[in-house]
Design an enzyme around this catalytic site. Structure first.
Site, PDB file in Angstrom:
ATOM      1  N   HIS A 217     -14.447   1.964  -0.330  1.00  0.00           N
ATOM      2  CA  HIS A 217     -13.361   1.058   0.049  1.00  0.00           C
ATOM      3  C   HIS A 217     -12.199   1.761   0.745  1.00  0.00           C
ATOM      4  O   HIS A 217     -11.094   1.244   0.790  1.00  0.00           O
ATOM      5  CB  HIS A 217     -12.875   0.288  -1.193  1.00  0.00           C
ATOM      6  CG  HIS A 217     -13.914  -0.647  -1.750  1.00  0.00           C
ATOM      7  ND1 HIS A 217     -13.867  -1.171  -3.019  1.00  0.00           N
ATOM      8  CD2 HIS A 217     -15.054  -1.150  -1.185  1.00  0.00           C
ATOM      9  CE1 HIS A 217     -14.923  -1.955  -3.210  1.00  0.00           C
ATOM     10  NE2 HIS A 217     -15.663  -1.948  -2.124  1.00  0.00           N
TER      11      HIS A 217
ATOM     12  N   GLY B  53     -16.215   2.385 -15.333  1.00  0.00           N
ATOM     13  CA  GLY B  53     -14.926   1.764 -15.003  1.00  0.00           C
ATOM     14  C   GLY B  53     -14.953   0.757 -13.879  1.00  0.00           C
ATOM     15  O   GLY B  53     -13.982   0.646 -13.144  1.00  0.00           O
ATOM     16  N   THR B  54     -16.060   0.046 -13.758  1.00  0.00           N
ATOM     17  CA  THR B  54     -16.087  -1.025 -12.757  1.00  0.00           C
ATOM     18  C   THR B  54     -16.657  -2.286 -13.364  1.00  0.00           C
ATOM     19  O   THR B  54     -17.643  -2.228 -14.101  1.00  0.00           O
ATOM     20  CB  THR B  54     -16.881  -0.638 -11.479  1.00  0.00           C
ATOM     21  OG1 THR B  54     -17.052  -1.815 -10.667  1.00  0.00           O
ATOM     22  CG2 THR B  54     -18.241  -0.025 -11.774  1.00  0.00           C
TER      23      THR B  54
ATOM     24  N   TYR C 260       0.817  -1.222   0.000  1.00  0.00           N
ATOM     25  CA  TYR C 260       0.000   0.000   0.000  1.00  0.00           C
ATOM     26  C   TYR C 260       0.850   1.269   0.000  1.00  0.00           C
ATOM     27  O   TYR C 260       0.422   2.287  -0.522  1.00  0.00           O
ATOM     28  CB  TYR C 260      -1.012  -0.018   1.161  1.00  0.00           C
ATOM     29  CG  TYR C 260      -2.193  -0.890   0.819  1.00  0.00           C
ATOM     30  CD1 TYR C 260      -3.192  -0.419  -0.036  1.00  0.00           C
ATOM     31  CD2 TYR C 260      -2.293  -2.179   1.290  1.00  0.00           C
ATOM     32  CE1 TYR C 260      -4.254  -1.231  -0.408  1.00  0.00           C
ATOM     33  CE2 TYR C 260      -3.351  -2.998   0.932  1.00  0.00           C
ATOM     34  CZ  TYR C 260      -4.336  -2.515   0.089  1.00  0.00           C
ATOM     35  OH  TYR C 260      -5.380  -3.311  -0.287  1.00  0.00           O
TER      36      TYR C 260
ATOM     37  N   VAL D 154      -9.519   4.081  -4.185  1.00  0.00           N
ATOM     38  CA  VAL D 154      -8.907   4.580  -2.954  1.00  0.00           C
ATOM     39  C   VAL D 154      -7.934   5.720  -3.258  1.00  0.00           C
ATOM     40  O   VAL D 154      -7.209   6.180  -2.393  1.00  0.00           O
ATOM     41  CB  VAL D 154      -8.212   3.424  -2.198  1.00  0.00           C
ATOM     42  CG1 VAL D 154      -9.251   2.431  -1.673  1.00  0.00           C
ATOM     43  CG2 VAL D 154      -7.189   2.692  -3.058  1.00  0.00           C
TER      44      VAL D 154
HETATM   45  N1  APR Z   1     -12.188   3.552 -18.986  1.00  0.00           N
HETATM   46  C1  APR Z   1     -13.272   2.955 -18.429  1.00  0.00           C
HETATM   47  N2  APR Z   1     -13.269   1.695 -17.980  1.00  0.00           N
HETATM   48  C2  APR Z   1     -12.122   0.984 -18.096  1.00  0.00           C
HETATM   49  C3  APR Z   1     -10.949   1.528 -18.651  1.00  0.00           C
HETATM   50  C4  APR Z   1     -11.002   2.891 -19.117  1.00  0.00           C
HETATM   51  N3  APR Z   1      -9.949   3.500 -19.667  1.00  0.00           N
HETATM   52  N4  APR Z   1      -9.978   0.587 -18.611  1.00  0.00           N
HETATM   53  C5  APR Z   1     -10.531  -0.495 -18.044  1.00  0.00           C
HETATM   54  N5  APR Z   1     -11.820  -0.273 -17.733  1.00  0.00           N
HETATM   55  C6  APR Z   1     -12.811  -1.147 -17.097  1.00  0.00           C
HETATM   56  C7  APR Z   1     -12.605  -2.636 -17.293  1.00  0.00           C
HETATM   57  O1  APR Z   1     -13.182  -3.034 -18.531  1.00  0.00           O
HETATM   58  C8  APR Z   1     -13.344  -3.216 -16.091  1.00  0.00           C
HETATM   59  O2  APR Z   1     -14.728  -3.417 -16.372  1.00  0.00           O
HETATM   60  O3  APR Z   1     -12.727  -0.943 -15.704  1.00  0.00           O
HETATM   61  C9  APR Z   1     -13.207  -2.096 -15.033  1.00  0.00           C
HETATM   62  C10 APR Z   1     -12.246  -2.412 -13.924  1.00  0.00           C
HETATM   63  O4  APR Z   1     -12.741  -3.466 -13.159  1.00  0.00           O
HETATM   64  P1  APR Z   1     -11.984  -3.978 -11.874  1.00  0.00           P
HETATM   65  O5  APR Z   1     -10.530  -4.106 -12.181  1.00  0.00           O
HETATM   66  O6  APR Z   1     -12.712  -5.184 -11.414  1.00  0.00           O
HETATM   67  O7  APR Z   1     -12.123  -2.783 -10.827  1.00  0.00           O
HETATM   68  P2  APR Z   1     -13.307  -2.454  -9.830  1.00  0.00           P
HETATM   69  O8  APR Z   1     -14.623  -2.846 -10.425  1.00  0.00           O
HETATM   70  O9  APR Z   1     -13.115  -1.048  -9.405  1.00  0.00           O
HETATM   71  O10 APR Z   1     -12.963  -3.409  -8.631  1.00  0.00           O
HETATM   72  C11 APR Z   1     -13.758  -3.353  -7.484  1.00  0.00           C
HETATM   73  O11 APR Z   1     -12.315  -4.847  -6.296  1.00  0.00           O
HETATM   74  O12 APR Z   1     -10.128  -5.425  -5.835  1.00  0.00           O
HETATM   75  C12 APR Z   1     -11.263  -4.810  -5.343  1.00  0.00           C
HETATM   76  O13 APR Z   1     -11.482  -3.219  -3.655  1.00  0.00           O
HETATM   77  C13 APR Z   1     -11.014  -3.389  -4.969  1.00  0.00           C
HETATM   78  O14 APR Z   1     -12.372  -1.439  -5.328  1.00  0.00           O
HETATM   79  C14 APR Z   1     -11.888  -2.620  -5.934  1.00  0.00           C
HETATM   80  C15 APR Z   1     -12.981  -3.601  -6.241  1.00  0.00           C
END
Ligand code: APR
Length: 230
Positions: free
Chosen positions: A104, A170-171, A53, A88
């Site tokens: 988170h 972006g999730t 971290y 974060v």
């Molecule tokens: N613009 C938009 N979306 C994007 C981009 C971009 N430039 N690049 C990648 N992505 C998308 C991917 O296609 C994916 O759907 O962002 C998403 C990222 O997903 P994850 O990596 O799973 O991230 P997230 O959903 O934030 O994860 C949730 O998991 O590890 C834990 O606590 C951590 O907060 C995190 C949680």
């Protein structure tokens, strides 16, 4: 003004140079996520977790908000915007968003490992092994790890219920309870999903998928919102 609620994840910070989690093939900077982001990982090797971290904090401080973050901040001119983020990194705040709920936790804070109400701002500093809270226990990152409660989820659910417009950006929608927030959106509310791939969201007639990166995709959404709702 209409309530615009945004649920953001790691993808919005990708164009700022911060890696997403699931795009890295299950490894997070070479580590199994459970090694570095779980209470079990902390119990097994706290020094590794602190160093991990500390590196994430330095990377977040070096990163700059991108146009995606900025577009959301600028929407405050026309909408009552609340950003609920799983990130974060605090790039939303640095881009100018004034209402940000962190599901988170934040890299910029440490907390006691025995009392989660004891939180300390780090002001860019690392957490060292041996740094103690006021109760004498080791400080840990103020991050919600896998398997831990998400204290802000109730607050986020109440905000989501009041949304007139909802944006998911972006999730992957793979992590709960954050992903369950979509179930609190009222049925008549338009939902925009900005992501180059397809997050795990049920189709419904009010969803518009914008398969694009956050920077360009959010610009498209902002233009449409201003035309339709302003
Ligand atoms: N613009 C938009 N979306 C994007 C981009 C971009 N430039 N690049 C990648 N992505 C998308 C991917 O296609 C994916 O759907 O962002 C998403 C990222 O997903 P994850 O990596 O799973 O991230 P997230 O959903 O934030 O994860 C949730 O998991 O590890 C834990 O606590 C951590 O907060 C995190 C949680």
């Amino acid at each position: 003004m209409l309530n615009l609620v945004v649920l953001s994840g790691a993808g919005i910070s990708a164009e700022s140079g911060l890696k997403t989690f699931r795009d890295a093939g299950g490894l997070w900077e070479g580590h199994d996520v459970m090694q570095v982001a779980s209470p079990e990982g902390w119990a097994a090797n706290p020094q590794l977790v602190l160093e991990f971290y500390n590196q994430r904090r330095r990377a977040a401080l070096e990163a700059m908000p991108n146009l995606g973050h900025t577009v959301l901040a600028q929407l405050e001119e026309d909408f009552e915007v609340t950003v609920i983020t799983q990130n974060v990194d605090e790039l939303h705040e640095r881009a100018g968003s004034s209402k940000v709920v962190h599901l988170h936790g934040k890299l910029s804070e440490a907390r006691s490992s025995v009392d989660e109400s004891l939180i300390y701002p780090l002001e860019g500093k690392d957490i060292q092994w041996g740094d103690l809270c006021d109760k004498g226990s080791q400080l840990r990152p103020n991050i919600v790890w896998f398997g831990e409660m998400v204290p802000m989820i109730e607050v986020a659910a109440r905000i989501t219920e009041k949304a007139d417009i909802f944006i998911v950006v972006g999730t992957s929608m793979a992590v709960y309870p954050a992903a369950s927030l979509i179930d609190f959106v009222r049925h008549d509310v338009p939902v925009y999903v900005v992501d180059p791939s397809t997050p795990m969201i049920r189709h419904n007639p009010n969803i518009t998928f914008i398969r694009d990166k956050a920077t360009t995709g959010l610009k498209t959404v902002a233009k449409e919102l201003r035309e339709k709702f302003h």
